[in-house]
Write a protein that holds these residues in place. Structure first.
Motif, PDB file in Angstrom:
ATOM      1  N   LYS A  91       0.835  -1.189   0.000  1.00 31.69           N
ATOM      2  CA  LYS A  91       0.000   0.000   0.000  1.00 31.69           C
ATOM      3  C   LYS A  91       0.881   1.255   0.000  1.00 31.69           C
ATOM      4  O   LYS A  91       0.658   2.176  -0.771  1.00 31.69           O
ATOM      5  N   CYS A  96      -1.788   0.482  -4.662  1.00 30.30           N
ATOM      6  CA  CYS A  96      -3.207   0.422  -4.401  1.00 30.30           C
ATOM      7  C   CYS A  96      -3.942   0.779  -5.685  1.00 30.30           C
ATOM      8  O   CYS A  96      -3.659   1.806  -6.296  1.00 30.30           O
TER       9      CYS A  96
ATOM     10  N   ILE B  85      -2.445  -3.341  11.284  1.00 30.29           N
ATOM     11  CA  ILE B  85      -3.608  -4.136  10.892  1.00 30.29           C
ATOM     12  C   ILE B  85      -4.715  -3.257  10.329  1.00 30.29           C
ATOM     13  O   ILE B  85      -5.340  -3.591   9.326  1.00 30.29           O
ATOM     14  N   LYS B  86      -4.904  -2.118  10.952  1.00 29.98           N
ATOM     15  CA  LYS B  86      -5.928  -1.189  10.446  1.00 29.98           C
ATOM     16  C   LYS B  86      -5.608  -0.760   9.023  1.00 29.98           C
ATOM     17  O   LYS B  86      -6.486  -0.678   8.175  1.00 29.98           O
ATOM     18  N   ASN B  87      -4.338  -0.475   8.778  1.00 33.10           N
ATOM     19  CA  ASN B  87      -3.929  -0.086   7.424  1.00 33.10           C
ATOM     20  C   ASN B  87      -4.275  -1.176   6.429  1.00 33.10           C
ATOM     21  O   ASN B  87      -4.770  -0.900   5.342  1.00 33.10           O
ATOM     22  N   GLN B  89      -6.588  -3.384   6.739  1.00 28.02           N
ATOM     23  CA  GLN B  89      -8.040  -3.482   6.600  1.00 28.02           C
ATOM     24  C   GLN B  89      -8.590  -2.386   5.704  1.00 28.02           C
ATOM     25  O   GLN B  89      -9.497  -2.614   4.908  1.00 28.02           O
ATOM     26  N   GLN B  90      -8.030  -1.192   5.834  1.00 27.93           N
ATOM     27  CA  GLN B  90      -8.468  -0.107   4.955  1.00 27.93           C
ATOM     28  C   GLN B  90      -8.251  -0.487   3.513  1.00 27.93           C
ATOM     29  O   GLN B  90      -9.071  -0.222   2.651  1.00 27.93           O
ATOM     30  N   LYS B  91      -7.097  -1.139   3.290  1.00 28.26           N
ATOM     31  CA  LYS B  91      -6.790  -1.577   1.937  1.00 28.26           C
ATOM     32  C   LYS B  91      -7.839  -2.591   1.469  1.00 28.26           C
ATOM     33  O   LYS B  91      -8.373  -2.492   0.381  1.00 28.26           O
ATOM     34  N   GLU B  92      -8.128  -3.546   2.371  1.00 31.04           N
ATOM     35  CA  GLU B  92      -9.120  -4.566   2.036  1.00 31.04           C
ATOM     36  C   GLU B  92     -10.451  -3.929   1.656  1.00 31.04           C
ATOM     37  O   GLU B  92     -11.114  -4.348   0.737  1.00 31.04           O
ATOM     38  N   CYS B  96      -8.500   3.077   0.302  1.00 33.53           N
ATOM     39  CA  CYS B  96      -7.130   3.541   0.149  1.00 33.53           C
ATOM     40  C   CYS B  96      -7.127   5.041  -0.135  1.00 33.53           C
ATOM     41  O   CYS B  96      -7.701   5.483  -1.130  1.00 33.53           O
ATOM     42  N   PRO B  97      -6.519   5.826   0.756  1.00 37.09           N
ATOM     43  CA  PRO B  97      -6.579   7.277   0.558  1.00 37.09           C
ATOM     44  C   PRO B  97      -5.639   7.708  -0.557  1.00 37.09           C
ATOM     45  O   PRO B  97      -4.577   7.135  -0.746  1.00 37.09           O
TER      46      PRO B  97
END
Lengths: 100, 100
Positions: A91, A96, B85-87, B89-92, B96-97
């Motif tokens: 990422k 991404c 892990i949060k990162n 999950q955001q990807k999942e 993705c910012p």
């Protein structure tokens, strides 16, 4: 040289709170999986009582599922945590997919 | 002289190999940071000798830098592993910012 101050209370309240969250249990599960993966049995023997997680943490299969990690051949030889970090790095590197 | 049953080898070769990789040290550093974050001193007291990482692992600041995690106010109260892990999950979730 290390000072012992403010001894840890018998119940680790901040950890207890953390382990009551979904992601908290996921994190602790990944730590336990890392310890198991490398057969760090002595560390595990202390980790489990100190975190009060004798049976309560998810195993590797469940963790992988929750994290959306697919157990391929590549993954067999590594702890899940490595995969989690690699995902984060992909990422970071801007792989991404854009929404178009 | 005591004879110790030769169950675990004295040198954990797979872990040693793992810790010789950049990501391996990152993973082990995150595990140690988790243990430190929650004051799991007894576990750490076993983890360090068992992994032979008394002084060799990166601390929180270096880990955050390597992972590209920015220490904001949000992050002060959580172990880095949670953020990792949060990162993921955001990807999942596809949130993705965009950079900027």
């Amino acid at each position: 040289q290390e000072r012992v101050e403010n001894k840890t209370p018998l119940v680790n309240e901040s950890l207890k709170t953390f382990l009551n969250t979904e992601n908290g249990r996921l994190v602790a599960g990944l730590v336990a999986e890392f310890l198991q993966f490398f057969n760090l049995d002595f560390t595990l023997a202390v980790f489990r009582p100190e975190t009060n997680t004798f049976t309560g943490l998810d195993g590797r299969d469940n963790l992988a599922r929750e994290l959306g990690i697919h157990e391929g051949d590549d993954l067999k030889g590594v702890p899940l945590l490595l995969e989690v970090i690699k995902n984060g790095q992909q990422k970071e590197k801007g792989t991404c997919p854009s929404d178009g």
